[in-house]
Motif scaffolding. Sequence first.
Motif, mmCIF file in Angstrom:
data_model
loop_
_atom_site.group_PDB
_atom_site.id
_atom_site.type_symbol
_atom_site.label_atom_id
_atom_site.label_comp_id
_atom_site.label_asym_id
_atom_site.label_seq_id
_atom_site.Cartn_x
_atom_site.Cartn_y
_atom_site.Cartn_z
ATOM 1 N N ILE A 1 0.076 6.134 -17.042
ATOM 2 C CA ILE A 1 -1.021 6.097 -16.156
ATOM 3 C C ILE A 1 -0.957 4.686 -15.874
ATOM 4 C CG2 ILE A 1 -3.166 6.512 -15.658
ATOM 5 C CD1 ILE A 1 -3.442 8.557 -17.531
ATOM 6 N N ARG A 2 -1.075 4.617 -14.297
ATOM 7 C CA ARG A 2 -1.370 3.122 -13.910
ATOM 8 C C ARG A 2 -2.128 3.295 -12.665
ATOM 9 N NH1 ARG A 2 2.510 2.318 -9.994
ATOM 10 N NH2 ARG A 2 4.020 4.017 -9.924
ATOM 11 N N ALA A 3 -2.665 1.926 -12.416
ATOM 12 C CA ALA A 3 -3.540 1.966 -11.308
ATOM 13 C C ALA A 3 -2.416 1.470 -10.216
ATOM 14 C CB ALA A 3 -4.773 1.351 -11.305
ATOM 15 N N SER A 4 -2.502 1.990 -8.978
ATOM 16 C CA SER A 4 -1.407 1.570 -8.042
ATOM 17 C C SER A 4 -2.184 0.362 -7.093
ATOM 18 C CB SER A 4 -1.075 2.649 -7.289
ATOM 19 O OG SER A 4 -2.030 3.225 -6.671
ATOM 20 N N GLU A 5 -1.327 -0.098 -6.276
ATOM 21 C CA GLU A 5 -1.908 -1.086 -5.354
ATOM 22 C C GLU A 5 -2.801 -0.471 -4.358
ATOM 23 O OE1 GLU A 5 0.670 -3.055 -7.604
ATOM 24 O OE2 GLU A 5 1.637 -1.730 -6.207
ATOM 25 N N LYS A 6 -3.771 -1.027 -3.604
ATOM 26 C CA LYS A 6 -4.545 -0.519 -2.820
ATOM 27 C C LYS A 6 -3.760 0.100 -1.804
ATOM 28 C CE LYS A 6 -9.202 -2.171 -1.668
ATOM 29 N NZ LYS A 6 -9.952 -2.945 -0.766
ATOM 30 N N ASP A 7 -4.198 1.124 -1.418
ATOM 31 C CA ASP A 7 -3.349 2.089 -0.364
ATOM 32 C C ASP A 7 -4.198 1.691 0.835
ATOM 33 O OD1 ASP A 7 -2.830 5.725 -0.209
ATOM 34 O OD2 ASP A 7 -1.939 3.862 0.694
ATOM 35 N N LYS B 1 -9.409 13.355 -5.670
ATOM 36 C CA LYS B 1 -8.710 13.500 -4.642
ATOM 37 C C LYS B 1 -7.357 13.557 -4.864
ATOM 38 C CE LYS B 1 -10.628 10.893 -1.727
ATOM 39 N NZ LYS B 1 -11.581 10.281 -0.924
ATOM 40 N N VAL B 2 -6.528 14.673 -4.673
ATOM 41 C CA VAL B 2 -5.165 14.733 -5.283
ATOM 42 C C VAL B 2 -4.159 14.413 -4.026
ATOM 43 C CG1 VAL B 2 -3.385 15.908 -6.453
ATOM 44 C CG2 VAL B 2 -5.709 15.970 -7.398
ATOM 45 N N LYS B 3 -3.342 13.703 -4.023
ATOM 46 C CA LYS B 3 -2.390 13.502 -3.029
ATOM 47 C C LYS B 3 -1.349 14.595 -2.921
ATOM 48 C CE LYS B 3 -0.260 9.185 -1.251
ATOM 49 N NZ LYS B 3 0.281 8.386 -1.700
ATOM 50 N N GLN B 4 -1.354 15.291 -1.736
ATOM 51 C CA GLN B 4 -0.437 16.312 -1.568
ATOM 52 C C GLN B 4 1.070 15.828 -1.380
ATOM 53 O OE1 GLN B 4 -2.276 18.325 -3.109
ATOM 54 N NE2 GLN B 4 -1.628 20.169 -1.766
ATOM 55 N N LEU B 5 1.903 16.285 -2.031
ATOM 56 C CA LEU B 5 3.371 15.661 -1.779
ATOM 57 C C LEU B 5 3.708 16.227 -0.303
ATOM 58 C CD1 LEU B 5 4.716 16.639 -5.327
ATOM 59 C CD2 LEU B 5 4.103 14.262 -4.556
ATOM 60 N N GLY B 6 4.479 15.063 0.105
ATOM 61 C CA GLY B 6 4.975 15.398 1.475
ATOM 62 C C GLY B 6 4.114 15.166 2.625
ATOM 63 N N GLY B 7 4.630 15.147 3.710
ATOM 64 C CA GLY B 7 3.795 14.866 4.877
ATOM 65 C C GLY B 7 3.461 13.471 5.059
ATOM 66 N N ASP B 8 3.529 13.118 6.407
ATOM 67 C CA ASP B 8 3.017 11.807 6.705
ATOM 68 C C ASP B 8 2.141 11.718 8.007
ATOM 69 O OD1 ASP B 8 4.566 8.451 7.414
ATOM 70 O OD2 ASP B 8 3.034 9.024 6.079
ATOM 71 N N PRO B 9 0.784 10.994 7.760
ATOM 72 C CA PRO B 9 0.225 10.698 6.736
ATOM 73 C C PRO B 9 -0.199 11.777 5.376
ATOM 74 C CG PRO B 9 -1.388 10.862 8.588
ATOM 75 C CD PRO B 9 0.023 11.471 9.236
ATOM 76 N N PRO B 10 -0.192 11.228 4.414
ATOM 77 C CA PRO B 10 -0.376 12.074 3.156
ATOM 78 C C PRO B 10 -1.782 12.618 3.149
ATOM 79 C CG PRO B 10 -0.444 9.774 2.550
ATOM 80 C CD PRO B 10 -0.035 9.666 4.050
ATOM 81 N N SER B 11 -1.801 13.786 2.779
ATOM 82 C CA SER B 11 -3.235 14.656 2.948
ATOM 83 C C SER B 11 -3.567 14.754 1.400
ATOM 84 C CB SER B 11 -2.807 16.026 3.480
ATOM 85 O OG SER B 11 -2.246 16.731 2.497
#
Lengths: 677, 142
Positions: free
Chosen positions: A377-383, A327-337
């Motif tokens: 590349i890094r793993a980010s914190e839990k969203d 799943k790729v996060k689409q830039l812009g918009g909140d909540p992110p799609s």
Amino acid sequence: MFCRTQTTRATIARGSALEMEIRRGKFRRSVFLDTLQDSDIQKKIDHEIRMRDGACKLLAACSQRDQALEAAKSLLTCNTRIMAYMSELQRMKEAQVMQRVARRSDGTRSSDAGPMDDRLPCKGKVAISDLRIPLMWKDTEYFKNKGELHRCAVFCLLQVGGEIHDTDMVMVDRTLTDICFDNTIVFSEASPGFELRVELYSCCSEEDYSAGSAPRKLASKLSSSLGRSAGKKLRVAMDPGACSPTSNAGAATLLLPGPAVAGPKYHLLAHTSLSLSHVQDSFRTHDLSISGNEECSYWVPLYGSVCCRLAAQPHCMTQQMMSGCLKVKQLGGDPPSWRNVYGVLKGTNLFCYHRQEDMEANVEPAFTIAINKETRIRASEKDPHSKAQSICISNQYGGEEVTHTLSTDSREETHRWMEAFWQQFCDMSQWKQCCDDLMKIELPSPRKPALVTSKQGSLYHEIVIDTSDDISTVTDILTRRMQELELRSQLGTSPPWMSLFEESPGGPRTPRLARHSPRSPHRLPHSPLSSLRCPWPGLLSSDASLTSDSDSPCSTSPCSRHRGWAEPLSLSSPRFRPRTLSLDAKLSTLRGRGYGGVLQCSCQPPSSSSLAPIPAQCIPQATLSCSSSTSSNSSSEGSHSPSSLDGTPFSRPSSARRSLRNLRAKLDPRNWLQSQV
Amino acid sequence: MVEWEYNNYLMVVKVLNDFLSKLDSQCSCVLQQRIEIRKLRQGEHLILGFSIGGGIDQDPGQNPFSEDKSDKGIYVTRVTPEGPAEVAGLMMGDKVMQVNGWDMTMVTHDQARKRLTKKNEDVVRLLVTRKSLEQAVKHSMM
């Protein structure tokens, strides 16, 4: 190979390593684990031993120098391979023993899986092609026109780990400025730390064409007698009591000495080692370490370097390392799609397709994320919104930093993707420049079965035939050979390059031939062979290349030699060069198979001495060399009456006839050759 | 060539010739030219569209294009009309000095042919010398 759960039937060669292993079976299996790798190597060793036996037999049986050289080359290759496999086997056995010892002492089970901290880089394909070794002949050598042509047979042995390949054999003499090996050799499983060892072997090739059988008898005698002693050695070694438990010493003594065969021996002339740092997508020159000096019989004056193209394709660049849904996060918009894609990690890119089917259908991906040395590349914190960790991939495009955020459905998936990325980075750091761009490797085309190629000679070489020789034995041998070739020609098809010599349906391709201005007539020395002589007068031209000793017994002219060999051109491998020399060539033509290829225009006045170029449509006349009508031709130069064809029918199609005629035109040194490119 | 093209060509050649002759009637200009020919694929073959003659193993006395009859160099003996060589500007009578960096002044005929017909090369860059425009025209009209 012989597991309890499987029943297999196999025929095992007597005295083979495998048989010995079986004899030691119980004892061995109690000490070692019978791994698959072991049996694999055993099989390979067995195969090589059989090949070696075959090569030895061939060496003993063959009479021609070229065959002997080829057989000796195979023998050397087989021996080297056997040595390599043996040492590999040795190493494996030792490793197993060490493991076992460690296991016993530790009491813990050391599993097959290596520790996860040390990541192993992927393997790759390494290909070496277009090997070219420049030579450095002395001026005096190069322009030497008389005397023997010192010739050597050379070939290269290439080794990466346990894989050994040999190139084709090339005959080297002073007319060659470089030794070129056209083969492309691909090693399929090489690690980034590979070492490609290139070894150049050479063997002196004498000039004598002794048709006598005495050396042959001697050779066969020697080989058969050695065979018996070798067999004795085999039997001794097969005694299980003589073998030591921890090593294959018994097998080693059996295999290494091998039957010593009389025949040509190759010597190491030069070697070099190439590694990852030498890999590049273009040609590079490397230095050679030369062993041997001018005094050795196998010496060839090397310039000291070797040019080649060494390319590598690590598997991470050619294979899909990882694939799955993302799943790729689409830039812009909140909540992110989030957008669902099917991601494929291959080479330096992560291709994202709309659906998995797109990838299989080779549709263009929706978008591509670069994964190269500059990527972070890094793993980010839990969203808070999603269950699993997300992966952030940052790249520098121009001056800007672009970050893609990916996520998967489960933690395990994310972990797997991270693993794949780490593996990719490891591979890229190990394979270095090979991962910048995919290097092209041309797969070698399936090779045609190598027919025994005839000796390649210079145009100006000559054979001296002593009048006291018994010609009939020679001709008998040669007739037999001719018949062999005839058989082969019926089986073979004409190679693709023959069409170069055929007349194209399009524009005129017939070369324009200038009529050679007549030179002073030459006297042909009388000899029993005069009836078989070349009926082309004046072809024994006063070129300095031929011996100036006019008292020498008849020497064959270059053209007539080429005539005969022009025929087997249609059946030999594409690398067969149409310049050869031999008595049988001449004889084969004169036995009624051939037809003259002397090219001249009947429209040209014989006494012309100018070099007017002939109009393109002039069709070369074929004159036949009849053995009976030579005497009339020997003196006159200018005039040639097309003599009647010999009675024997041609077995050749007319296009081949034309092409052969053209070839003969090419090979006639009196014609000023023109080649279409 | 189409009629009017040919006439144009002749006119250009004449003008140039006049110019050259004015320069120095004694001098025989030797032009060195770099010609890049892109090979054309015809079925299985890559062709260049010209023929060569000469070589150190050939008789230099029979070369109709060379000034010095002991010159064993490689000469262009024919250029296929509308072929890649003609398009690139190669002319009959040119002496080929280099092919892709390989020297062609001291090679055998076969070596020369091989250097031009390497299968893995799509482009050949020739360095040729041309005696003079006038002579080249003369030859091409023969």
